[in-house]
Design an enzyme around this catalytic site. Structure first.
Site, PDB file in Angstrom:
ATOM      1  N   LYS A  22       0.844  -1.207   0.000  1.00 58.73           N
ATOM      2  CA  LYS A  22       0.000   0.000   0.000  1.00 58.73           C
ATOM      3  C   LYS A  22       0.875   1.251   0.000  1.00 58.73           C
ATOM      4  O   LYS A  22       0.638   2.190  -0.757  1.00 58.73           O
ATOM      5  CB  LYS A  22      -0.867  -0.002   1.261  1.00 58.73           C
ATOM      6  CG  LYS A  22      -1.505   1.314   1.614  1.00 58.73           C
ATOM      7  CD  LYS A  22      -2.368   1.235   2.845  1.00 58.73           C
ATOM      8  CE  LYS A  22      -1.620   1.433   4.125  1.00 58.73           C
ATOM      9  NZ  LYS A  22      -1.337   2.819   4.509  1.00 58.73           N
ATOM     10  N   ASN A  23       1.920   1.241   0.832  1.00 59.70           N
ATOM     11  CA  ASN A  23       2.727   2.456   1.006  1.00 59.70           C
ATOM     12  C   ASN A  23       3.740   2.682  -0.105  1.00 59.70           C
ATOM     13  O   ASN A  23       4.445   3.688  -0.113  1.00 59.70           O
ATOM     14  CB  ASN A  23       3.404   2.455   2.382  1.00 59.70           C
ATOM     15  CG  ASN A  23       2.370   2.633   3.488  1.00 59.70           C
ATOM     16  OD1 ASN A  23       1.212   2.961   3.224  1.00 59.70           O
ATOM     17  ND2 ASN A  23       2.760   2.368   4.718  1.00 59.70           N
ATOM     18  N   CYS A 116      -4.500  12.459  13.504  1.00 55.81           N
ATOM     19  CA  CYS A 116      -4.724  11.053  13.168  1.00 55.81           C
ATOM     20  C   CYS A 116      -4.708  10.311  14.507  1.00 55.81           C
ATOM     21  O   CYS A 116      -4.139  10.776  15.480  1.00 55.81           O
ATOM     22  CB  CYS A 116      -3.587  10.616  12.238  1.00 55.81           C
ATOM     23  SG  CYS A 116      -3.272   8.878  12.249  1.00 55.81           S
ATOM     24  N   ARG A 121       1.183  14.010  13.588  1.00 57.48           N
ATOM     25  CA  ARG A 121       1.676  13.783  12.214  1.00 57.48           C
ATOM     26  C   ARG A 121       1.661  15.079  11.380  1.00 57.48           C
ATOM     27  O   ARG A 121       0.981  15.191  10.375  1.00 57.48           O
ATOM     28  CB  ARG A 121       0.864  12.680  11.541  1.00 57.48           C
ATOM     29  CG  ARG A 121       0.965  11.372  12.311  1.00 57.48           C
ATOM     30  CD  ARG A 121       0.177  10.265  11.685  1.00 57.48           C
ATOM     31  NE  ARG A 121       0.835   9.749  10.470  1.00 57.48           N
ATOM     32  CZ  ARG A 121       0.307   8.779   9.734  1.00 57.48           C
ATOM     33  NH1 ARG A 121      -0.856   8.263  10.048  1.00 57.48           N
ATOM     34  NH2 ARG A 121       0.944   8.354   8.655  1.00 57.48           N
ATOM     35  N   ASP A 306       5.131   0.081  12.047  1.00 65.27           N
ATOM     36  CA  ASP A 306       3.897  -0.545  11.550  1.00 65.27           C
ATOM     37  C   ASP A 306       3.785  -2.011  11.945  1.00 65.27           C
ATOM     38  O   ASP A 306       2.767  -2.640  11.684  1.00 65.27           O
ATOM     39  CB  ASP A 306       3.820  -0.426  10.013  1.00 65.27           C
ATOM     40  CG  ASP A 306       3.636   1.009   9.592  1.00 65.27           C
ATOM     41  OD1 ASP A 306       3.775   1.295   8.390  1.00 65.27           O
ATOM     42  OD2 ASP A 306       3.376   1.845  10.467  1.00 65.27           O
ATOM     43  N   ARG A 398      -8.281  -0.742   4.994  1.00 64.56           N
ATOM     44  CA  ARG A 398      -7.423   0.284   4.369  1.00 64.56           C
ATOM     45  C   ARG A 398      -6.103  -0.323   3.928  1.00 64.56           C
ATOM     46  O   ARG A 398      -5.485   0.164   3.000  1.00 64.56           O
ATOM     47  CB  ARG A 398      -7.133   1.416   5.361  1.00 64.56           C
ATOM     48  CG  ARG A 398      -8.362   2.150   5.832  1.00 64.56           C
ATOM     49  CD  ARG A 398      -7.988   3.359   6.628  1.00 64.56           C
ATOM     50  NE  ARG A 398      -7.020   4.168   5.898  1.00 64.56           N
ATOM     51  CZ  ARG A 398      -6.554   5.325   6.355  1.00 64.56           C
ATOM     52  NH1 ARG A 398      -6.929   5.769   7.520  1.00 64.56           N
ATOM     53  NH2 ARG A 398      -5.698   6.015   5.653  1.00 64.56           N
TER      54      ARG A 398
HETATM   55  C1  EPZ Z   1       4.500   6.683   6.575  1.00 65.10           C
HETATM   56  O1  EPZ Z   1       3.746   7.696   7.203  1.00 65.10           O
HETATM   57  C2  EPZ Z   1       3.561   5.495   6.414  1.00 65.10           C
HETATM   58  N1  EPZ Z   1       2.430   5.885   5.561  1.00 65.10           N
HETATM   59  C3  EPZ Z   1       3.065   5.049   7.783  1.00 65.10           C
HETATM   60  O2  EPZ Z   1       2.277   3.896   7.571  1.00 65.10           O
HETATM   61  C4  EPZ Z   1       4.266   4.675   8.652  1.00 65.10           C
HETATM   62  O3  EPZ Z   1       3.811   4.315   9.930  1.00 65.10           O
HETATM   63  C5  EPZ Z   1       5.220   5.874   8.736  1.00 65.10           C
HETATM   64  O4  EPZ Z   1       5.606   6.283   7.404  1.00 65.10           O
HETATM   65  C6  EPZ Z   1       6.481   5.542   9.517  1.00 65.10           C
HETATM   66  O5  EPZ Z   1       7.152   4.490   8.898  1.00 65.10           O
HETATM   67  C7  EPZ Z   1       2.631   5.943   4.225  1.00 65.10           C
HETATM   68  O6  EPZ Z   1       3.708   5.697   3.709  1.00 65.10           O
HETATM   69  C8  EPZ Z   1       1.433   6.318   3.384  1.00 65.10           C
HETATM   70  P1  EPZ Z   1       6.653   9.911   8.708  1.00 65.10           P
HETATM   71  P2  EPZ Z   1       4.345   9.206   7.279  1.00 65.10           P
HETATM   72  O7  EPZ Z   1       6.518  11.217   8.010  1.00 65.10           O
HETATM   73  O8  EPZ Z   1       5.159   9.486   6.088  1.00 65.10           O
HETATM   74  C9  EPZ Z   1       7.094  13.116  12.140  1.00 65.10           C
HETATM   75  C10 EPZ Z   1       0.472   2.491   7.859  1.00 65.10           C
HETATM   76  O9  EPZ Z   1       0.160   1.854   8.856  1.00 65.10           O
HETATM   77  N2  EPZ Z   1       6.974  14.125  11.073  1.00 65.10           N
HETATM   78  O10 EPZ Z   1       7.783   9.015   8.321  1.00 65.10           O
HETATM   79  O11 EPZ Z   1       3.190  10.097   7.592  1.00 65.10           O
HETATM   80  C11 EPZ Z   1       5.807  12.319  12.325  1.00 65.10           C
HETATM   81  O12 EPZ Z   1       4.908  12.980  13.176  1.00 65.10           O
HETATM   82  C12 EPZ Z   1       0.897   3.923   7.973  1.00 65.10           C
HETATM   83  O13 EPZ Z   1       0.525   2.017   6.686  1.00 65.10           O
HETATM   84  C13 EPZ Z   1       7.082  15.467  11.419  1.00 65.10           C
HETATM   85  O14 EPZ Z   1       7.246  15.825  12.590  1.00 65.10           O
HETATM   86  O15 EPZ Z   1       5.289   9.095   8.538  1.00 65.10           O
HETATM   87  C14 EPZ Z   1       6.328  11.022  12.916  1.00 65.10           C
HETATM   88  O16 EPZ Z   1       6.498  11.192  14.306  1.00 65.10           O
HETATM   89  C15 EPZ Z   1       0.629   4.450   9.349  1.00 65.10           C
HETATM   90  N3  EPZ Z   1       6.996  16.402  10.427  1.00 65.10           N
HETATM   91  C16 EPZ Z   1       7.701  10.847  12.248  1.00 65.10           C
HETATM   92  O17 EPZ Z   1       8.043  12.135  11.725  1.00 65.10           O
HETATM   93  C17 EPZ Z   1       6.812  16.059   9.107  1.00 65.10           C
HETATM   94  O18 EPZ Z   1       6.746  16.961   8.241  1.00 65.10           O
HETATM   95  C18 EPZ Z   1       7.730   9.849  11.095  1.00 65.10           C
HETATM   96  O19 EPZ Z   1       6.639  10.170  10.286  1.00 65.10           O
HETATM   97  C19 EPZ Z   1       6.695  14.690   8.788  1.00 65.10           C
HETATM   98  C20 EPZ Z   1       6.790  13.741   9.775  1.00 65.10           C
END
Ligand code: EPZ
Length: 422
Positions: A22-23, A116, A121, A306, A398
């Protein structure tokens, strides 16, 4: 809302085919905005989030046809440069349209993804990177409005490695003028898959799979025919299912090199995992002999966040205590209250879960709260005594394609009850 009825305690057997990731699919679908023409994406899973991303693209003017697990996406006429709130609020990955739209059209209007269940996030790093590339970013009525005559290459340091942030910035940089360097880039296989597809589209990306990605901007890209990688989290989920039910399963179409941290950790609990000719042979230890293990979630190549919920479900039946530390999201333990309803003995303090293994779990009515939390309830229910009813499984739909069919084919006692009270 649909519910899943699972009667646990059975040993499973047979083979399960892992679906496309999915990702990986979501950013690749967004990348079609970068060029005109018809892109063919293969091995796309049939999931709610894929349908939502298709709606987002169709709302912009893309023409999308589904042919089994292939998606044909034509982006010749994208008249509307907006990702509306009513779609983005159901799937935050819609924010992945921001970078490509600014890169191709010089403008974009994307609803800020709301909060979320698992955490705030924010997308500040996505916006910081686009500003460094010359975009003018304003926030108005819950929308991000981005404008740039033409993005220009920049050096961007992400103080947190962000998966979709890296993907958004990589797509934007692909059409920028000059060189962009993303430091502390996310190294997840899904980021790598996107980079490989972009290079096939004519982008010039180096450092793929490393934490320093260099992108030499080009003037235009062309559509591709591309097959996406299998889902490493679905793979880890089925290894957990084999482990908790003491089953011998063959897991087909998975990428061993994407799950090294998952394999290492799950082997520690006593699960045998070996590569065979046609897949991964996974043998769970006899019930009652699972061993405890400690884990800390980390960005790739570390143990993925995840898989944290599924790991807690698995070790809730281990003969001893496991310590789990969630370092990525601030509120990703909502599955714990539901697992406790089934008899699990889990304490949470700050972002650390202490999982004291119990003799058995007892089936109970439980509620899914987010995608991976719902997966952990399925894992637990398959080993629990009696029947578990999992409500609100739209969360599960999802990210898991036909999970009840896959588990039934392995001999699991699982049925979906359609509809029912809200
Ligand atoms: C991706 O989310 C995945 N989703 C998530 O999968 C996964 O849990 C996550 O990466 C971590 O591996 C998709 O790829 C569609 P991040 P993403 O930006 O990109 C902080 C699932 O179950 N952050 O890597 O949204 C954030 O709050 C989903 O399939 C900022 O602070 O995650 C988090 O604490 C859930 N500012 C950390 O970084 C930003 O601008 C990592 O988040 C961006 C992120």
């Amino acid at each position: 809302m649909d519910r899943l009825l699972i009667t646990g305690g059975r040993q499973l057997s047979g083979a399960v085919e892992i679906s496309g990731a999915k990702n990986a699919a979501l950013p690749l679908m967004a990348s079609t905005i970068l060029c005109k023409g018809e892109t063919l994406l293969r091995n796309i899973p049939n999931l709610k989030d894929i349908k939502t991303m298709s709606e987002v693209l169709a709302n912009m003017g893309a023409a999308i046809t589904v042919e089994g697990s292939c998606l044909r996406i034509n982006t010749d006429t994208l008249l509307n440069k907006e990702a509306p709130y009513e779609l983005v609020k159901t799937m935050r990955a819609s924010v992945l349209t921001l970078g490509p739209m600014v890169a191709r059209f010089g403008c974009a209007k994307v609803s800020l993804p709301g909060g979320c269940a698992i955490g705030a996030r924010p997308i500040n790093l996505h916006l910081m990177g686009l500003e460094k590339m010359g975009a003018k970013i304003t926030l108005s009525k819950g929308y991000v409005v981005a404008k740039a005559k033409r993005l220009k290459g920049a050096t961007i340091f992400c103080d947190i490695s962000t998966v979709t942030g890296t993907e958004n910035l990589m797509m934007a940089a692909a059409l920028a003028k000059g060189r962009t360097i993303i430091e502390n880039a996310a190294r997840e296989p899904e980021v790598e898959d996107l980079a490989n597809a972009l290079n096939k589209m004519g982008a010039k990306i180096a450092g793929i799979g490393s934490s320093v990605i260099e992108i030499e901007g080009v003037d235009e890209l062309h559509p591709v025919d591309y097959a996406i990688i299998p889902d490493r989290i679905e793979t880890g989920t089925f290894i957990s299912i084999a482990g908790i039910t003491g089953s011998n399963l063959l897991i087909k179409n998975c990428r061993y090199d994407h799950i090294l941290a998952i394999v290492e950790k799950l082997r520690e609990t006593g699960i045998t995992i070996t590569q065979e000719e046609d897949g991964l042979r996974v043998i769970g230890p006899p019930p009652g002999t699972l061993r405890p293990a400690d884990v800390k979630t980390m960005p790739f190549p570390g143990f993925p966040t995840d898989m944290q919920a599924q790991f807690i479900a698995l070790t809730s039946l281990a003969a001893g205590t496991s310590i789990v530390k969630e370092t990525i999201f601030e509120n990703r333990y909502m599955h714990v209250a539901e697992l406790r309803r089934m008899g699990a003995n889990i304490e949470i303090e700050d972002n650390i879960a202490t999982v004291r293994g119990v003799e058995k779990l007892i089936g109970a009515p439980v509620m899914a709260t987010d995608l991976r939390a719902s997966a952990s309830l399925v894992v637990a229910a398959l080993a629990a005594e009696g029947e578990t009813v999992i409500d609100r499984i739209y969360h599960l739909d999802r990210g898991y394609e036909k999970i009840e069919d896959k588990i039934s084919n392995l001999g699991g006692n699982i049925t979906r009850v359609k509809g029912g009270r809200a």
